[in-house]
Write a protein that holds these residues in place. Structure first.
Motif, PDB file in Angstrom:
ATOM      1  N   UNK B 164       0.807  -1.217   0.000  1.00  0.00           N
ATOM      2  CA  UNK B 164       0.000   0.000   0.000  1.00  0.00           C
ATOM      3  C   UNK B 164       0.845   1.274   0.000  1.00  0.00           C
ATOM      4  N   UNK B 165       2.162   1.137   0.114  1.00  0.00           N
ATOM      5  CA  UNK B 165       2.972   2.358   0.134  1.00  0.00           C
ATOM      6  C   UNK B 165       3.707   2.548  -1.182  1.00  0.00           C
ATOM      7  N   UNK B 256      -4.784   5.967  -1.966  1.00  0.00           N
ATOM      8  CA  UNK B 256      -3.520   6.055  -1.240  1.00  0.00           C
ATOM      9  C   UNK B 256      -3.151   7.470  -0.859  1.00  0.00           C
ATOM     10  N   UNK B 257      -2.288   7.586   0.158  1.00  0.00           N
ATOM     11  CA  UNK B 257      -1.935   8.907   0.682  1.00  0.00           C
ATOM     12  C   UNK B 257      -1.248   9.761  -0.372  1.00  0.00           C
ATOM     13  N   UNK B 258      -0.435   9.148  -1.224  1.00  0.00           N
ATOM     14  CA  UNK B 258       0.213   9.910  -2.294  1.00  0.00           C
ATOM     15  C   UNK B 258      -0.474   9.638  -3.615  1.00  0.00           C
ATOM     16  N   UNK B 259      -1.710   9.142  -3.559  1.00  0.00           N
ATOM     17  CA  UNK B 259      -2.477   8.781  -4.757  1.00  0.00           C
ATOM     18  C   UNK B 259      -1.707   7.775  -5.604  1.00  0.00           C
ATOM     19  N   UNK B 260      -1.079   6.802  -4.902  1.00  0.00           N
ATOM     20  CA  UNK B 260      -0.252   5.834  -5.610  1.00  0.00           C
ATOM     21  C   UNK B 260      -1.060   4.993  -6.584  1.00  0.00           C
TER      22      UNK B 260
END
Lengths: 424, 318
Positions: B164-165, B256-260
Motif C-alpha cells: 500500500x505504500x 492512497x496517501x500519495x495517490x499511488x
C-alpha cells in the motif's frame, strides 16, 4: 400515478389537519393520531440507529402512519445516496439520517432541508450538538447520538510497563495536554517496545477536532495551509512522537489484525467504537476505558435526522424526526444498539448512566461517556472546505506514519496538494 | 397492353412496398439498439461535454459557462498525470499477462480432459464473484503487516513488500485482482475460438511431423488472431475504466496517501462526488478519458489493419 399522488396529497393534508388538532389537545409528541388517510413515511438510516422497535411503537400510537425503513450498510453508501438524491431533487426518504461530518459540505445547501426550529425542542440537546447543525439561525438536523471520546487502554500492558492499571489512576496519569499523553507513551514504549497508540491519523483526528477553527475562519474564508500554524503545530507534534505510533490506518486490515497481537496499548475511543474494538479484540483480556481525554473533551461522530424539502409529507416527517430524537426514544435506541444520546436529559437518565461494559473490565461506560459529553467545549467550525483540506493533511500524515516517508518532505507534498485544490 | 398495365399498377405498388420491406425492415429491427444507444450512450456523452464547459455543482446544478477552464484546471493538476500513469500501469500489468495466460488456459482446456465441463466452468467461477468480494479477499492477502504474501516473504527471510505504500507494488496487487477475475472469462472466449479452428489443419500439421509447441505457435495462435484482437480491444476499454478494484484496495478509497493507485475514474469520482462536488471538472476528466480511449482505439485499428495485411492465418513453411 396521478390518482395515487392526489390521494396521497389529500391524505397528507388530512393528517396534517388532524395532527394539528391533536397536538392542541395533547402534549405527547407521539400521540398524533392520523384519523383519516394513510401517510407513508420513509426513514433512511445507516449502520445502527436502533430505531426498529421505535418505528413499530410510533405506528401503533399513530394509526394511519406507515413507516418504511431504508437502511444503508455503511455511512458512505448513505452519503452517496443522499448526495445523489439531493442532486436529482427526488428519491430521498422523508427523514434522512445525516452523519455529523456531512454538515461541512451540506450546510452550504441548507435550503434543500426543512427548517426544524421549534420552541418545543429548544434545549433538548447539548449546545455544541445543535450548533453544528444550525446555519443562519436555522436548525436543519435533530441530533440523535454523539461520540464523546475517552481513552481505551490495555491494563495488562500498562502493568508490564509499570504504569498504573486502575482506570481512575490512568485517568489521572493521562489528564492534561497531549504532550503529557505522548510522554506517558514514550515511557511505556521504552519499557515494553510496544507502540502506544494505533496510528497518527486517528490521533490527529482527535486533536484537530479541538481547534475552534481548524481550516476555515468563522466567515467561511479558508486559512491557507501554509499559514495554518495550529494545524502545523499538531502535525509537528505528532511527527515528533512518530516512534510511539503503531503506524496503522484505522479500519485497515492491519489495524484490525493488530488488536489480536498486542499491536498498541491505547486508542481514542468514542462510545460507538466499543463495539468494533471488542469485536476486533475478541478474546484479548485487559482492555479498559478511562474517563479522560487529553487536551479537553472531544467528539468523534454522531448523527442527526434531517427532513429534505423535496419530501411530500413534510409536517409528518418533522413530527416523526422530533419524536425519534426525544430523550425517551433516544434512551431506547441507546439500550438497543448503544447509540450514545445527545440529549441533555438522557445523559442523566438512569438507563444511560448505569451502563457497564463487561468487555472493558466492567467499566461504568454510561457514567464515563456522560461525563465526557459534558466536558466538550469546542465545536470545531467545519465549512465546505473542511474535508478537502483535512484529507490533504491526513494524507500527509499517512505518508510518514504508515508509508514511511519523511515528515518534512511529506508536509511539502501536502502543501502542493493543497495548492492544487485552487481554494481562495 | 391493357392486360399488362392493370396488374402492373398494383404490382408496382406492391413491388415498392416489397422493396421498402426488404430495405427498411432490417433497419427497423436494429433500431431499438440505436434508439437505446442514443438515449443512454450518445446523449450522455454529448451532455457530459456540455457539462464540462460549465461550472456545474453536484447539487446546485448548472452554473456559469467557463469555456475550457475545467480542462485547464484538470490538466494543471499533478493528480491527473498520476491518475494517467496509474491507469496505464495497472492496465499493462493486468491486460498483458491476462491475455497470455488466457490463451494458455484455453489451450489446456481444449485438450482431451476428463470432466471437461467441470474444468471449463471452473475457470469462470472467479468471474461470478462480485468485485467487492474479490477486493475483500485480496485485502487479506496483500495487507502490509498481517497479509498472507508478506508473511510468506518474511518467513523466507525476504523483505516485506509495501503493497500500500509503493506505487508499483500496489499496481501489481490491483492487477492481480483484475487478472483473477477476468482471465477465466477471456480463456473461455479463446476456447470457443480454438474449437472453431478446423481440425484438418492440425491433422495436416501432425502428418507433416510438427510437435505440440510448434502446432500451438504456428497453427493455434495465428488462427486466433481475430479473437486476440477482440479481447485486446475489450480489455483495453475495461482496463482504462478500472474503478472497483483500486477503490476497494484500502478503506479510504481515495487511492492512497500519495495517490499511488488512484486511477482516472477514481479521480473523476473524487472531483464530482468528493468534497469539490464539481461535475464540470469531473466531466472534463470523463472527456479526456474518452478521447484517450478513442486514441487507443484508433491505434488498435491501425495495428490490426497492419496485421491483417501482413498475412492472415500464417502460412507455415512446409
Amino acid at each position: 400515478m396521478k390518482i395515487t399522488r392526489r390521494t396521497a396529497l389529500a391524505a397528507s393534508a388530512a393528517t396534517a389537519a388532524t395532527a394539528a388538532l391533536a397536538s392542541c389537545g395533547s402534549n405527547d409528541a407521539g400521540g398524533t393520531g392520523g384519523g383519516g388517510g394513510d401517510v407513508e413515511l420513509t426513514v433512511a438510516t445507516f449502520n445502527e440507529f436502533g430505531y426498529e422497535e421505535l418505528f413499530a411503537k410510533y405506528e401503533e400510537a399513530n394509526p394511519g402512519v406507515k413507516i418504511t425503513h431504508k437502511k444503508a450498510a455503511t455511512a458512505d453508501d448513505a452519503r452517496a445516496n443522499l448526495m445523489t438524491g439531493l442532486a436529482a431533487n427526488s428519491g430521498l426518504a422523508d427523514v434522512e439520517g445525516v452523519e455529523v461530518g456531512w454538515w461541512a459540505e451540506l450546510l452550504q445547501y441548507s435550503d434543500v432541508f426543512e427548517d426544524l426550529t421549534d420552541p418545543e425542542v429548544e434545549g433538548r440537546w447539548l449546545d455544541w450538538k445543535t450548533e453544528a447543525a444550525t446555519v443562519d439561525g436555522k436548525l436543519i438536523g435533530y441530533g440523535t447520538d454523539i461520540g464523546p471520546e475517552a481513552i481505551a487502554y490495555r491494563a495488562d500492558l500498562f502493568e508490564k510497563a509499570g504504569l498504573p492499571t486502575d482506570r481512575t489512576e490512568v485517568a489521572e496519569l493521562l489528564s492534561g495536554d497531549w504532550d503529557n499523553y505522548f510522554e506517558a507513551g514514550r515511557t511505556f514504549v521504552e519499557a515494553t517496545g510496544i507502540p502506544w497508540f494505533d496510528g497518527a491519523g486517528g490521533t490527529y483526528n482527535g486533536m484537530v477536532q479541538q481547534l475552534p477553527n481548524p481550516y476555515e475562519k468563522a466567515d467561511g474564508t479558508v486559512v491557507p495551509l501554509a499559514d495554518n500554524a495550529d494545524v502545523k503545530a499538531i502535525y509537528d507534534h505528532l511527527a515528533e512522537y512518530k516512534d510511539i505510533s503503531a503506524g496503522l490506518t484505522q479500519w485497515s486490515e492491519d489495524w484490525t489484525a493488530a488488536f489480536q497481537n498486542d499491536g498498541f496499548a491505547t486508542m481514542l475511543c468514542p462510545p460507538w467504537m466499543m463495539g468494533p474494538l471488542a469485536g476486533n479484540a475478541d478474546g484479548v483480556e485487559g482492555w479498559d476505558i478511562a474517563d479522560v481525554f487529553p487536551g479537553g473533551g472531544g467528539n468523534w461522530g454522531g448523527s442527526y435526522l434531517a427532513v429534505p424539502s423535496q419530501g411530500e409529507n413534510l409536517e409528518e416527517a418533522k413530527k416523526l424526526a422530533a419524536w425519534l430524537t426525544a430523550p425517551e426514544q433516544q434512551i431506547a435506541a441507546f439500550e438497543a444498539v448503544g447509540a450514545f444520546p445527545s440529549q441533555v436529559e438522557a445523559l442523566d437518565a438512569e438507563e444511560v448512566t448505569s451502563l457497564v461494559n463487561p468487555f472493558f473490565n466492567d467499566a461504568p461506560v454510561g457514567e464515563i461517556y456522560s461525563e465526557r459529553a459534558t466536558s466538550i467545549e469546542v465545536q470545531p467550525y467545519q465549512g465546505p472546505n473542511f474535508f478537502v483540506i483535512n484529507t490533504v493533511v491526513s494524507d500527509a500524515i499517512t505518508r510518514w506514519d504508515v508509508d514511511g516517508a519523511d515528515p518534512a518532505e511529506s508536509w511539502e507534498q501536502g502543501l502542493s496538494a493543497y495548492d492544487e485544490l485552487g481554494l481562495a | 397492353m391493357t392486360t399488362t398495365t392493370r396488374p402492373s399498377r398494383t404490382s408496382s405498388r406492391r413491388a415498392v412496398l416489397a422493396r421498402l420491406d426488404v430495405r427498411l425492415t432490417p433497419y427497423v429491427f436494429i433500431s431499438p439498439f440505436f434508439v437505446l444507444f442514443f438515449l443512454v450512450g450518445l446523449f450522455p456523452i454529448l451532455y457530459t461535454a456540455w457539462v464540462s464547459l460549465h461550472e456545474w455543482d453536484l447539487i446546485r446544478g448548472q452554473g456559469e459557462f467557463v469555456g475550457l477552464a475545467n480542462f485547464q484546471f484538470v490538466l494543471g493538476t499533478d493528480s491527473f498525470y498520476k491518475a494517467l500513469r496509474n491507469t496505464f500501469s495497472i492496465f499493462l500489468l493486468s491486460s498483458v499477462p491476462q491475455v497470455i495466460a488466457a490463451i494458455f488456459i484455453a489451450y489446456i482446456l481444449d485438450a482431451n480432459l476428463r470432466a471437461k465441463t467441470f474444468w471449463r466452468m471452473g475457470v469462470l467461477v472467479p468471474f461470478i464473484v462480485a468485485p467487492v468480494a474479490v477486493s475483500m479477499i485480496f485485502a487479506k492477502i496483500f495487507a502490509d503487516q498481517s497479509g498472507l504474501v508478506n508473511n510468506l516473504l518474511m518467513g523466507m527471510d525476504l523483505p516485506a513488500i509495501g503493497w500500500h505504500s509503493d506505487a508499483l507494488a500496489s499496481h501489481f496487487a490491483i492487477a492481480t485482482m483484475v487478472n483473477f477475475r477476468w482471465t477465466g472469462y477471456n480463456a473461455l472466449i479463446f476456447l470457443a475460438a480454438m474449437q472453431a479452428i478446423p481440425r484438418e489443419i492440425y491433422e495436416a500439421a501432425i502428418i507433416d511431423g510438427t510437435g505440440r509447441m510448434r502446432r500451438f505457435w504456428h497453427v493455434t495462435v495465428p488462427m486466433l488472431r481475430p479473437t486476440i484482437i477482440f479481447v485486446v480491444i475489450t480489455s483495453t476499454i475495461g482496463g482504462l475504466q478500472i474503478f472497483d478494484e483500486p477503490r476497494m484496495f484500502d478503506t479510504a478509497g481515495s487511492g492512497g496517501a500519495s495517490r499511488q493507485w488512484m486511477t482516472m475514474t477514481m479521480y473523476l469520482y473524487e472531483l464530482g462526488w468528493g468534497p469539490q462536488v464539481s461535475f464540470g471538472r469531473a466531466s472534463a476528466v470523463a472527456w479526456l478519458l474518452f478521447m484517450i480511449i478513442i486514441g487507443i482505439g484508433i491505434l488498435n485499428y491501425l495495428i490490426t489493419k497492419r496485421i491483417a495485411t501482413a498475412g492472415g492465418p500464417a502460412k507455415t513453411e512446409r
